[in-house]
Design a protein around this motif. Structure first.
Motif, PDB file in Angstrom:
ATOM      1  N   ASP A 104     -10.405  88.408  72.977  1.00  0.00           N
ATOM      2  CA  ASP A 104     -11.166  88.548  74.217  1.00  0.00           C
ATOM      3  C   ASP A 104     -11.099  89.979  74.747  1.00  0.00           C
ATOM      4  O   ASP A 104     -12.095  90.518  75.225  1.00  0.00           O
ATOM      5  N   GLU A 105      -9.938  90.571  74.616  1.00  0.00           N
ATOM      6  CA  GLU A 105      -9.776  91.962  75.062  1.00  0.00           C
ATOM      7  C   GLU A 105     -10.615  92.893  74.177  1.00  0.00           C
ATOM      8  O   GLU A 105     -11.287  93.793  74.650  1.00  0.00           O
ATOM      9  N   VAL A 109     -15.654  90.766  76.794  1.00  0.00           N
ATOM     10  CA  VAL A 109     -16.308  89.858  77.755  1.00  0.00           C
ATOM     11  C   VAL A 109     -15.325  88.766  78.175  1.00  0.00           C
ATOM     12  O   VAL A 109     -14.401  88.436  77.426  1.00  0.00           O
ATOM     13  N   PRO A 110     -15.525  88.205  79.387  1.00  0.00           N
ATOM     14  CA  PRO A 110     -14.645  87.114  79.809  1.00  0.00           C
ATOM     15  C   PRO A 110     -14.815  85.875  78.929  1.00  0.00           C
ATOM     16  O   PRO A 110     -15.891  85.645  78.367  1.00  0.00           O
ATOM     17  N   ASP A 111     -13.755  85.107  78.826  1.00  0.00           N
ATOM     18  CA  ASP A 111     -13.733  83.881  78.036  1.00  0.00           C
ATOM     19  C   ASP A 111     -13.342  82.742  78.981  1.00  0.00           C
ATOM     20  O   ASP A 111     -12.291  82.798  79.614  1.00  0.00           O
ATOM     21  N   LEU A 112     -14.204  81.751  79.100  1.00  0.00           N
ATOM     22  CA  LEU A 112     -13.940  80.597  79.960  1.00  0.00           C
ATOM     23  C   LEU A 112     -13.445  79.460  79.073  1.00  0.00           C
ATOM     24  O   LEU A 112     -14.127  79.083  78.125  1.00  0.00           O
ATOM     25  N   GLY A 118      -8.164  71.749  83.611  1.00  0.00           N
ATOM     26  CA  GLY A 118      -9.166  72.560  84.303  1.00  0.00           C
ATOM     27  C   GLY A 118      -9.598  73.770  83.513  1.00  0.00           C
ATOM     28  O   GLY A 118      -9.561  73.767  82.285  1.00  0.00           O
ATOM     29  N   LEU A 119     -10.013  74.790  84.268  1.00  0.00           N
ATOM     30  CA  LEU A 119     -10.605  75.976  83.659  1.00  0.00           C
ATOM     31  C   LEU A 119      -9.594  77.122  83.621  1.00  0.00           C
ATOM     32  O   LEU A 119      -8.866  77.345  84.586  1.00  0.00           O
ATOM     33  N   HIS A 120      -9.548  77.819  82.490  1.00  0.00           N
ATOM     34  CA  HIS A 120      -8.708  79.016  82.351  1.00  0.00           C
ATOM     35  C   HIS A 120      -9.610  80.197  82.018  1.00  0.00           C
ATOM     36  O   HIS A 120     -10.654  80.016  81.403  1.00  0.00           O
ATOM     37  N   PHE A 121      -9.175  81.391  82.422  1.00  0.00           N
ATOM     38  CA  PHE A 121      -9.928  82.600  82.106  1.00  0.00           C
ATOM     39  C   PHE A 121      -9.085  83.508  81.229  1.00  0.00           C
ATOM     40  O   PHE A 121      -7.875  83.582  81.380  1.00  0.00           O
ATOM     41  N   SER A 122      -9.761  84.211  80.325  1.00  0.00           N
ATOM     42  CA  SER A 122      -9.076  85.183  79.472  1.00  0.00           C
ATOM     43  C   SER A 122     -10.000  86.381  79.283  1.00  0.00           C
ATOM     44  O   SER A 122     -11.207  86.280  79.471  1.00  0.00           O
TER      45      SER A 122
END
Ligand code: ZN
Length: 139
Positions: A104-105, A109-112, A118-122
């Motif tokens: 992701d880094e 771009v963000p990864d949902l 629930g929802l996590h962001f990376s």
């Protein structure tokens, strides 16, 4: 520079949430032998200023390949998404994996990530470099 929507802004969009829910259902989280990752990409269409969501080929039990988004003229990849269908109750880590964080880094771009808690962001909060550059990943 025009900023792309942030991960949390994307998570407010009904069409994004709907795509995440559909991916979650398709992951068969309730089926111990069949559960697998699903995911895809979110594009920004520069000619219509609307988003477009595309699903990737189905993943494996705890892996999905999102490294080669299909490329379209005037459509920038602004995020990716995937599921972690393996349950926290069985000791699985529901947040981004080590390799999620690395890719992701790198992809910029963000990864949902949708999991049972629930929802996590990376990854970065929004597409690196704004709505400019390559139509695929910004790098
Ligand atoms: Zn993952």
């Amino acid at each position: 520079m025009i900023d792309a929507p942030s991960a949390s802004e994307l998570a407010q969009m009904p069409e994004v949430m709907q795509a995440l829910e559909q991916a979650w259902i398709d992951s068969e989280p309730g089926n111990r032998s069949k559960r697998h990752e699903e995911g895809g990409w979110i594009y920004w269409d520069q000619s219509t200023n609307a988003i477009m969501i595309l699903r990737a080929a189905r993943g494996m039990k705890s892996r999905i390949d999102l490294e080669t988004p299909p490329v379209f003229k005037h459509k920038m990849v602004i995020a990716k998404f995937h599921t972690h269908p393996n349950p926290s109750s069985e000791g699985w880590d529901t947040g981004p994996s080590q390799s999620d964080m690395i890719y992701d880094e790198e992809d910029g771009v963000p990864d949902l990530i949708r999991a049972d808690d629930g929802l996590h962001f990376s990854g970065p909060d929004r597409r690196r470099g704004g709505l400019n550059g390559n139509p695929g990943y910004p790098n």
